[in-house]
Design an enzyme around this catalytic site. Structure first.
Site, PDB file in Angstrom:
ATOM      1  N   GLY A  34       0.816  -1.207   0.000  1.00 31.81           N
ATOM      2  CA  GLY A  34       0.000   0.000   0.000  1.00 31.81           C
ATOM      3  C   GLY A  34       0.851   1.258   0.000  1.00 31.81           C
ATOM      4  O   GLY A  34       1.947   1.305  -0.566  1.00 31.81           O
ATOM      5  N   SER A  35       0.387   2.282   0.714  1.00 30.95           N
ATOM      6  CA  SER A  35       0.989   3.609   0.591  1.00 30.95           C
ATOM      7  C   SER A  35       2.389   3.744   1.164  1.00 30.95           C
ATOM      8  O   SER A  35       3.074   4.723   0.880  1.00 30.95           O
ATOM      9  CB  SER A  35       0.071   4.654   1.246  1.00 30.95           C
ATOM     10  OG  SER A  35      -1.126   4.774   0.504  1.00 30.95           O
ATOM     11  N   THR A  36       2.848   2.795   2.005  1.00 33.00           N
ATOM     12  CA  THR A  36       4.242   2.871   2.458  1.00 33.00           C
ATOM     13  C   THR A  36       5.188   2.741   1.270  1.00 33.00           C
ATOM     14  O   THR A  36       6.326   3.214   1.312  1.00 33.00           O
ATOM     15  CB  THR A  36       4.558   1.772   3.490  1.00 33.00           C
ATOM     16  OG1 THR A  36       4.110   0.513   2.993  1.00 33.00           O
ATOM     17  CG2 THR A  36       3.894   2.059   4.825  1.00 33.00           C
ATOM     18  N   PHE A  37       4.713   2.107   0.181  1.00 32.15           N
ATOM     19  CA  PHE A  37       5.550   1.946  -1.007  1.00 32.15           C
ATOM     20  C   PHE A  37       5.739   3.265  -1.753  1.00 32.15           C
ATOM     21  O   PHE A  37       6.634   3.381  -2.599  1.00 32.15           O
ATOM     22  CB  PHE A  37       4.935   0.901  -1.943  1.00 32.15           C
ATOM     23  CG  PHE A  37       5.857   0.467  -3.044  1.00 32.15           C
ATOM     24  CD1 PHE A  37       6.871  -0.447  -2.797  1.00 32.15           C
ATOM     25  CD2 PHE A  37       5.722   0.975  -4.329  1.00 32.15           C
ATOM     26  CE1 PHE A  37       7.738  -0.845  -3.804  1.00 32.15           C
ATOM     27  CE2 PHE A  37       6.574   0.579  -5.347  1.00 32.15           C
ATOM     28  CZ  PHE A  37       7.588  -0.336  -5.080  1.00 32.15           C
ATOM     29  N   LYS A  38       4.907   4.256  -1.438  1.00 32.62           N
ATOM     30  CA  LYS A  38       5.057   5.557  -2.096  1.00 32.62           C
ATOM     31  C   LYS A  38       6.425   6.177  -1.801  1.00 32.62           C
ATOM     32  O   LYS A  38       6.897   7.046  -2.535  1.00 32.62           O
ATOM     33  CB  LYS A  38       3.929   6.493  -1.656  1.00 32.62           C
ATOM     34  CG  LYS A  38       2.574   6.065  -2.205  1.00 32.62           C
ATOM     35  CD  LYS A  38       1.421   6.870  -1.602  1.00 32.62           C
ATOM     36  CE  LYS A  38       0.095   6.395  -2.181  1.00 32.62           C
ATOM     37  NZ  LYS A  38      -1.074   7.026  -1.532  1.00 32.62           N
TER      38      LYS A  38
END
Length: 590
Positions: A311-315
């Protein structure tokens, strides 16, 4: 005719004599060869026939944490055996062993009456029981001291430490990874016996002393592990989650200070299923797993053995690639109407109404999907894959634990614009928590790809260094400038953005929240997570929290970020990271 018969008989006798002579000569040569050239070999074989051998187990090396606390040690136990040829009172032996070992008469009788050189009745018998059996002075009963692995803290770091089997050999975790250092070399007891296999009195015995295993010193810190385990257990109970994983590590050198996977299991009783891993009543017969499968699930370490959609931690990874490639700057403007069209697909933002106009800094603070979709499209498939490889994302971390899973990513040739868009904000592929923590560590530490690890050094029982363990580091995966910019952006996320529930007054913390959905999407199960580090300007500690299938509110910023705040509140002072003075607002004059 008679003369011919006599001549024939003489020749026959001569022939027989000659053959016998040749055979005797050959036997004499063979005997001389055996006596002169093979005497040492056959002498040793003859001696072995009159020797009975019993092992003296070597003590397994300890596993010792960063504070000097012993996490895996040994307890003295006994192995009870019988030698059939030496038994004088077999019925008394059976009675005593049944009574002391709590075994059935059938079991003991079968072993006592078996005709063998030595028969093991029971191993891993506590020392007090072994001493009592020895005190009976029963002929033919042998009590040999042995070692059994003992874990002073039961379930602490169970899926990291691992455990040993009945032969004291490592099965999972660090116990099996460092088996060659820990196991030691067994010794032997040699006793002389007569032709019937009875030990010769007053013949004495020869001993070959065992060599104990070396001690493994690791970076895991008992206190930090306890802080993290307590916080994970609390949120798991509150949110009735399926499991919670936490990793705490030093992003500068890869040393792991804590790795929690609740529910854990009891290392001193690893073959008993914990309640959380028992079959569910709702499972059908077809879904029911075997006991071994259930044990394997209990022993799995989700931090390294399992993958998930980050999810958004990969951003953080997408932002690093975009900054490094120069396709975005902090002041670039974006507009989020709540979705972004990619080919014929409308891909939504988590904020249905949209974030409206925002610059890149606020795009990451708001965790805005359309902003990161745009970054992915600007980078393109070729560049995105190049940075995945450069950052180490497509390779294993090579952590010193067995069974590490690989990243599950689209093949480059199969990645279209829609796949590129979803990957950019952390969906449609999977990584391990350890891979994500390692990659983020490497991006915020100035661009050095570090190898996560527990093993620090191998020492003997006197504390002398046997081997200092070292791990590879890859320099320059991003520039110092990109790394510094990224730290500033992630600091803003915690100070003012979606990660504000991880903020601790007086500490400079960077981080990113995430909420992802498991497959199949129709099951409506979510994973809430947060990754954070401190101090933001020069990180010396990084942590990741992953909550699997929480009930009720499931947003990472709402439930995962506070867990990391609780952990950091305890471990930052413990690690000597001091609070900064927060300037007070000047009071207004009346």
């Amino acid at each position: 005719m008679q003369q011919r018969n006599k001549t024939y008989n003489r020749k026959k006798i001569v022939t027989i004599f000659a053959m016998v002579s040749i055979v005797l000569i050959l036997l004499g040569v063979r005997l001389a060869y055996l006596m002169i050239f093979c005497s040492e070999y056959y002498g040793q074989r003859a001696e072995e026939l009159h020797e009975r051998e019993r092992d003296i187990k070597a003590a397994r090396g300890k596993i010792i944490d960063a504070t000097g606390t012993v996490l895996a040690a040994n307890r003295t136990v006994c192995t009870i055996s019988v030698i059939h040829s030496q038994l004088k009172e077999p019925e008394e032996v059976i009675r005593v062993l049944c009574q002391e070992l709590q075994l059935s008469e059938e079991t003991v009788r079968k072993r006592v009456e078996k005709v063998s050189s030595i028969e093991r009745v029971k191993s891993n018998v506590d020392k007090a029981t072994g001493d009592r059996i020895r005190s009976y002075g029963l002929a033919g009963v042998k009590v040999d001291e042995d070692y059994k692995r003992y874990y002073p803290f039961d379930s602490l770091a169970s899926k990291v430490l691992g455990f040993t089997g009945g032969d004291n050999q490592g099965i999972i975790g660090l116990e099996v990874k460092y088996e060659d250092y820990l196991k030691g070399t067994n010794g032997k007891i040699l006793t002389l016996t007569d032709a019937r296999g009875v030990e010769i009195e007053d013949a004495g015995e020869r001993r070959q002393e065992p060599i104990d295993g070396n001690n493994l010193h690791i970076s895991l810190d008992y206190n930090i592990q306890m802080y993290a385990q307590q916080a994970a257990g609390k949120v798991m109970e509150q949110k009735q989650a399926d499991g919670v994983s936490v990793i705490i590590m030093n992003p500068q050198n890869g040393e792991i200070m804590a790795m929690v996977n609740v529910p854990e299991f009891n290392l001193n009783d690893p073959f008993t299923l914990e309640e959380a891993f028992l079959p569910k009543e709702t499972e059908t017969e077809a879904e029911a797993a075997s006991e071994q499968d259930l044990l394997n699930r209990m022993w799995r370490n989700p931090c390294i053995n399992d993958t998930y959609e980050p999810g958004s931690t990969f951003k953080i990874i997408t932002a690093s690639a975009a900054l490094e490639q120069g396709v975005v700057s902090l002041n670039d403007q974006f507009f989020c109407p709540g979705y972004k069209m990619v080919e014929d697909r409308r891909i939504h933002c988590h904020k249905v109404a949209g974030h409206g106009s925002e610059d890149f800094t606020h795009g990451i603070m708001n965790s805005c999907n359309p902003v990161f979709i745009e970054l992915g499209l600007r980078l393109g498939v070729d560049n995105m894959y190049q940075y995945f490889g450069q950052f180490g994302l497509l390779s294993k971390t090579n952590i010193d634990l067995p069974g590490e899973a690989s990243t599950i990513m689209h093949k480059k040739e199969n990645m279209g614009q829609v796949e590129l868009a979803t990957v950019s904000f952390g969906q449609s592929f999977q990584v391990t928590p350890m891979q994500l923590a390692t990659t983020v560590s490497s991006l915020i530490n100035g661009g050095r790809r570090i190898t996560p690890h527990f093993g620090v050094a191998i020492r003997d029982n006197d504390g002398a260094l046997v081997e200092e363990l070292t791990y590879p580091v890859q320099e320059g995966i991003v520039s110092q400038e990109t790394s510094e910019t990224l730290r500033g952006l992630l600091k803003a996320v915690v100070a003012e953005g979606s990660g504000n529930k991880a903020n601790i007054e007086g500490y400079s913390i960077g981080g990113k929240t995430a909420t992802s959905q498991t497959l199949p999407r129709s099951a409506h199960k979510y994973i809430s997570s947060f990754i954070g580090f401190a101090p933001a300007e020069h990180p010396t500690v990084l942590g990741i929290v992953i909550i699997n299938n929480p009930q009720g509110v499931y947003y990472g910023g709402t439930i995962a970020a506070p867990v990391m705040k609780e952990i950091f509140s305890n471990i930052l002072p413990y690690l000597g990271i001091e609070k900064q003075e927060v300037p007070k607002e000047p009071e207004e004059e009346p």
